[in-house]
Scaffold this motif. Sequence first.
Motif, PDB file in Angstrom:
ATOM      1  N   LYS A  58       0.789  -1.227   0.000  1.00 56.21           N
ATOM      2  CA  LYS A  58       0.000   0.000   0.000  1.00 56.21           C
ATOM      3  C   LYS A  58       0.823   1.280   0.000  1.00 56.21           C
ATOM      4  O   LYS A  58       0.393   2.300  -0.541  1.00 56.21           O
ATOM      5  N   GLU A 132       1.545  18.594   4.427  1.00 51.07           N
ATOM      6  CA  GLU A 132       1.954  19.267   5.675  1.00 51.07           C
ATOM      7  C   GLU A 132       1.107  20.470   6.068  1.00 51.07           C
ATOM      8  O   GLU A 132       0.767  20.622   7.241  1.00 51.07           O
ATOM      9  N   GLY A 140       9.341  19.564   5.966  1.00 50.68           N
ATOM     10  CA  GLY A 140      10.536  19.886   6.749  1.00 50.68           C
ATOM     11  C   GLY A 140      11.691  18.935   6.527  1.00 50.68           C
ATOM     12  O   GLY A 140      12.710  19.018   7.207  1.00 50.68           O
TER      13      GLY A 140
END
Length: 258
Positions: A58, A132, A140
Amino acid sequence: MNNIIFEEGKGIAKIIINRPKALNALNSETIKELGTVINEISEREDIKVVIITGAGEKSFVAGADITEMKDLTAIQAKELSRKAQNVFSEIENMPQVVIAAVNGYALGGGCELSMCCDIRLVSSKARFGQPEVGLGIIPGFAGTQRLPRLIGKGRAKELIFTTDMIDAQEAYRIGLANKVYNPEELLPKTYEMAEKIMSKAMYAVGLAKASINNGLNMDTESSYNYENSLWTICFATEDQKEGMQAFIEKRKAILKGC
Ligand code: CAA
């Protein structure tokens, strides 16, 4: 190692991110283990190509581990980002060629991991995205830097600002994926490409990688000088002599990587 499977054979190493219950999300232990295995492989002259993939059917990597990140202080968050940025830079600059075999979700830190690899071969089931800003943070693990360099500033901003998840074909269209394969073909095709690259002059492949990676961070004139120096080194190798002699003699070159 608890979260990484390492396999090797015939000059090819395979790193499998192995936390399938969390869709292979990168917790700090996994990032640390990845750093350790990368450092060990970097020292190995017998390993020429590294394949990075995810366990299960997956997911490649569904991002940094949100459960772990949730309660970080700003200082801990800074350390996590810096650690992952450093490991990803080490992957990008490994002496070996690194191919990401993206077998499913490549989200957030997963998309960022795929981008520090030299080449991304992807399953038709793969999904890319940078979710994010929906979580109150920015990419990041160097995503704000590598994504625009790979697909251009406008498209990178669109993906990061909207958090849209794109499929394999769209990733291919915008240059994020090098090639798309049926899921069952992905690993065989990845090994096929690894072997094709290994049949070339591997010392020259390494210099080409360094020239591309380092040259892109230089001003144009310096990058040309850098390329010129690396090109010159090629003429001190046996493979350059053999490669060109074989062409003249209309035979297949026997390349040794030196
Ligand atoms: N961190 C922690 N756990 C995660 C995870 C992540 N990034 N992604 C998935 N999981 C866990 C789920 O919590 C779930 O665990 P439980 O079974 O214990 O509940 C398990 O993996 C399976 O996930 P789902 O049930 O959600 O599976 P799904 O098929 O319904 O959805 C998905 C799949 C769309 C990928 C969804 O899991 C998802 O959106 N995951 C989060 C993706 C994400 O936001 N990634 C970015 C993280 S931030 C980041 O990476 C910052 C950075 O710059 C580095």
